[in-house]
Design a protein around this motif. Structure first.
Motif, mmCIF file in Angstrom:
data_model
loop_
_atom_site.group_PDB
_atom_site.id
_atom_site.type_symbol
_atom_site.label_atom_id
_atom_site.label_comp_id
_atom_site.label_asym_id
_atom_site.label_seq_id
_atom_site.Cartn_x
_atom_site.Cartn_y
_atom_site.Cartn_z
ATOM 1 N N ILE A 208 0.840 -1.203 0.000
ATOM 2 C CA ILE A 208 0.000 0.000 0.000
ATOM 3 C C ILE A 208 0.874 1.251 0.000
ATOM 4 N N GLN A 209 1.954 1.234 0.781
ATOM 5 C CA GLN A 209 2.850 2.388 0.810
ATOM 6 C C GLN A 209 3.503 2.611 -0.553
ATOM 7 N N GLN A 210 3.855 1.530 -1.253
ATOM 8 C CA GLN A 210 4.412 1.661 -2.596
ATOM 9 C C GLN A 210 3.380 2.278 -3.542
ATOM 10 N N ILE A 211 2.160 1.817 -3.447
ATOM 11 C CA ILE A 211 1.093 2.328 -4.314
ATOM 12 C C ILE A 211 0.829 3.801 -3.998
ATOM 13 N N GLU A 212 0.822 4.166 -2.708
ATOM 14 C CA GLU A 212 0.613 5.565 -2.332
ATOM 15 C C GLU A 212 1.742 6.447 -2.842
ATOM 16 N N GLN B 59 1.346 9.501 -5.466
ATOM 17 C CA GLN B 59 1.838 10.862 -5.231
ATOM 18 C C GLN B 59 2.735 11.320 -6.370
ATOM 19 N N ARG B 60 3.581 10.416 -6.865
ATOM 20 C CA ARG B 60 4.464 10.759 -7.977
ATOM 21 C C ARG B 60 3.645 11.108 -9.218
ATOM 22 N N LEU B 61 2.601 10.314 -9.485
ATOM 23 C CA LEU B 61 1.752 10.572 -10.649
ATOM 24 C C LEU B 61 0.949 11.861 -10.481
ATOM 25 N N GLN B 62 0.487 12.139 -9.264
ATOM 26 C CA GLN B 62 -0.243 13.390 -8.997
ATOM 27 C C GLN B 62 0.664 14.591 -9.258
ATOM 28 N N LYS B 63 1.914 14.492 -8.817
ATOM 29 C CA LYS B 63 2.870 15.573 -9.019
ATOM 30 C C LYS B 63 3.133 15.774 -10.509
ATOM 31 N N LYS B 64 3.290 14.686 -11.239
ATOM 32 C CA LYS B 64 3.531 14.767 -12.674
ATOM 33 C C LYS B 64 2.312 15.358 -13.395
ATOM 34 N N LEU B 65 1.128 14.970 -12.977
ATOM 35 C CA LEU B 65 -0.099 15.504 -13.560
ATOM 36 C C LEU B 65 -0.208 17.008 -13.313
#
Length: 189
Positions: free
Chosen positions: A123-127, A131-137
């Protein structure tokens, strides 16, 4: 796993669970004897594992398990009397709470703790990926806004605006995001 919260109103059960956990690699074991105190601990700190021995002094304990499961990323084990196992399990399992029967089998306890540990790590890896994808978006959105301003104000084509941002980023050794934010500050009304 680093930390665990044990919630039980009996010292003997806390002792048994603590001794089972000592063979695992826990750097911090916190104990609590009632639901309100457990909730305070959950607000104050992050626990890898929360173990609740029911019933508690001031409440049954299943609500504390649901609170921990819904408001933290902790793995949650709820220990209940064998005759109440099915009814409690049907109530809390959809929230991700593991329900174990009393008396606690060391083998079953270790398996549950290891499974929760593996699940929490996943779950921590997925979170982190989320977060990385949200930042990129967000970066893509800001760069897109900057391109639109360049197209509107400097009459560039979309391709020219893209190249302009890329070139400025390379020439100034800054990120595209930093360049885009500068463009937005400069050309926004």
């Amino acid at each position: 796993m680093d930390s665990v919260l044990i919630v039980s109103n009996t010292g003997s059960t806390m002792g048994i669970i603590s001794s089972l956990l000592r063979s695992q690699a826990f750097s911090r074991i916190v104990t609590s004897q009632d639901g309100n105190d457990a909730r305070r601990h959950l607000v104050d700190g992050d626990f890898d594992l929360v173990i609740i021995d029911t019933p508690l002094a001031n409440e049954p304990g299943d609500d504390v398990a649901l609170h921990a499961a819904e408001n933290t990323s902790s793995g949650v084990i709820l220990v209940v009397d064998a005759e109440r196992l099915d009814s409690i399990a049907s109530y809390v399992e959809d929230s991700g709470v593991f329900v174990l029967p009393k008396p606690i089998s060391p083998e079953l306890f270790y398996q549950a703790a290891k499974l929760l540990s593996a699940s929490r790590a996943r779950i921590q890896q997925i979170e982190a990926e989320n977060q990385r994808l949200q930042k990129k978006l967000e970066e893509t959105r800001i760069v897109g806004k900057a391109k639109c301003l360049l197209i509107e104000r400097l009459k560039m084509t979309e391709e020219q605006a893209h190249r302009h941002i890329e070139k400025l980023a390379m020439d100034t050794r800054r990120s595209r995001l930093a360049v885009a934010e500068d463009i937005l500050r400069r050309y926004s009304d």
